[in-house]
Every structure is written in structure tokens, then in C-alpha cells.
Enzyme design. Structure first.
Site, PDB file in Angstrom:
ATOM      1  CB  CYS A  38      -0.981  -0.035   1.288  1.00 42.14           C
ATOM      2  SG  CYS A  38      -2.037   1.541   1.368  1.00 42.14           S
ATOM      3  CD  GLU A  49      -1.913  -2.067  -3.763  1.00 39.94           C
ATOM      4  OE1 GLU A  49      -1.123  -1.777  -4.632  1.00 39.94           O
ATOM      5  OE2 GLU A  49      -1.831  -2.057  -2.472  1.00 39.94           O
TER       6      GLU A  49
END
Length: 227
Positions: free
Chosen positions: A2, A111
Site C-alpha cells: 500500500c 493499487e
């Protein structure tokens, strides 16, 4: 991993969502940040060591271990994420996981999916109810040579759920509100390893967003983004 997330909840909304009784007037955070990046200072929630009450503080994203000799030692080493599989064993994560866990407020995260050798498409993820949520975080405090203390945090990641796996092999650990108190508990003898699991796919949404990113607010209906 992340490497970017976003937050459009302001200080008061965070306080309400996470049951923080005392929001310090001196703590200033931006009302919205659609491109939260490593090394910036972001709001996190932990239990106050003296009172046990939840407190909102600012910390640097990118954990600097307490045993670091100088800040340059962590340059080039990614400490923005802690893998769930190694938090109990790694020297960097072991003590924070046992004693210094925190909540990282967010409204969504990004993402990137590789389309070809030169192109990646970013996707934004959020909860279907549009509510703010918390990543499982770890924090630490490092004393600078000047004597000042630098507090910093990392976001714990785990294997991707069915939805997130369409884009990436991993995702941040998202905690359920019912588990917040247990995650924040400083005195627990057995750290809550069982909470380091993928969030339910059916409770999440994803959508492609601008490759320049930082524009997640425009990809969701206004009625949801403003809740």
C-alpha cells in the site's frame, strides 16, 4: 503493498467515527488529501499510555525503528508497509506489533495493475458504505541526535482478497470497528495475529482512476464521497 491512500474525512469526522473524546485544537490536519504519500505526516489513532483513552496524533508515514542510529540508515529501505507474515519475527516490527499498534484512518486506497511493460493503471478501493475505516498500523518513536522524538508508522499488509487480487497480490489490512479496541490494547499478552486477514470482498468497491491519481473524489458518486 500500500503505497498511496486517500482521506476526505476531516478531524471532526475522524473523531466521531473512531470515538475519540478529546480532539486537541492544536492538531491541524487537512480536510482532504487524495494522494497521501510516504514520508508525510498523517493522523493516526492510538491509546494514550496514561489514560488508556484513544488519542489522535500526527506521525510520519514510514516507520523509523527505535534502534535506528541515524535517519539515513532507513533511506532506501521500505518501512511504509509491514507484511503480516513477518510482524512477529522481524526486528523492525516485532516490538511495535507487541506494544505499539495504531489505527490509520482512511477513506480509500490505491493499487496499480500492470497492463504492459510500460503501462500501469491505478485503481481506487473503498468500502461499499462509503464510511471511513482504519488500516491496521504499527508505530514507533525514534530519538533524534538533537533530542527530539520522531514518531512514525507503517501499514500492515496481507494477501489480497478476491476483489483486490484483480489488481495486486497484496492489500492493506482493514480492521472492523468491533476489533479497534483489541488492536489498540497495549497490555495484551498475545498480540492479535488473527486480525491480520483480508477484508471481505463483498464489502468493498473498486474503480479505475486517473493515472495521475489524486482524483479519487471524482470517481465515486458525490452522495457517497461527501458522507
Amino acid at each position: 503493498m500500500c503505497g498511496r491512500y486517500y482521506r476526505h474525512s476531516d478531524k471532526q469526522r475522524i473523531g466521531d467515527a473512531f470515538n475519540i473524546r478529546d480532539l486537541p485544537s492544536s492538531l491541524i490536519i487537512s480536510e482532504a488529501d487524495y494522494n497521501v504519500a510516504p514520508t508525510t505526516f498523517q493522523p493516526v489513532i492510538r491509546n494514550d499510555k496514561e489514560t488508556g483513552e484513544r488519542e489522535l496524533v500526527l506521525m510520519r508515514w514510514g516507520l523509523v525503528p527505535y534502534f535506528t542510529r541515524q535517519l539515513s540508515d532507513v533511506k532506501g529501505i521500505s518501512t511504509i508497509n509491514a507484511r503480516a507474515e513477518s510482524v512477529e519475527k522481524s526486528p523492525t516490527w516485532r516490538v511495535p506489533f507487541k506494544k505499539r499498534r495504531c489505527l490509520v484512518p482512511a477513506d480509500g486506497f490505491y493499487e496499480w495493475k500492470r497492463l504492459d511493460a510500460k503501462t500501469k493503471q491505478p485503481f481506487a478501493f473503498r468500502l461499499t458504505n462509503g464510511e471511513p475505516f482504519a488500516f491496521a498500523g504499527l508505530w514507533d518513536a525514534w530519538r533524534e541526535p538533537s533530542g527530539n522524538w520522531l514518531q512514525s508508522f507503517a501499514i500492515v499488509t496481507t494477501e489480497a482478497n478476491e476483489l483486490a487480487s484483480q489488481v495486486h497480490t497484496r492489500m492493506p489490512v482493514i480492521l472492523h470497528p468491533a476489533d479497534y479496541s483489541r488492536w489498540l490494547e497495549r497490555e495484551e499478552d498475545q498480540p492479535p495475529v488473527d486480525l491480520l486477514r483480508p477484508y471481505e470482498s463483498e464489502k468493498m468497491d473498486l474503480a479505475p482512476c486517473n493515472p495521475l491519481e489524486g482524483t479519487a473524489g471524482s470517481i465515486w458518486p458525490e452522495s457517497m464521497a461527501s458522507k
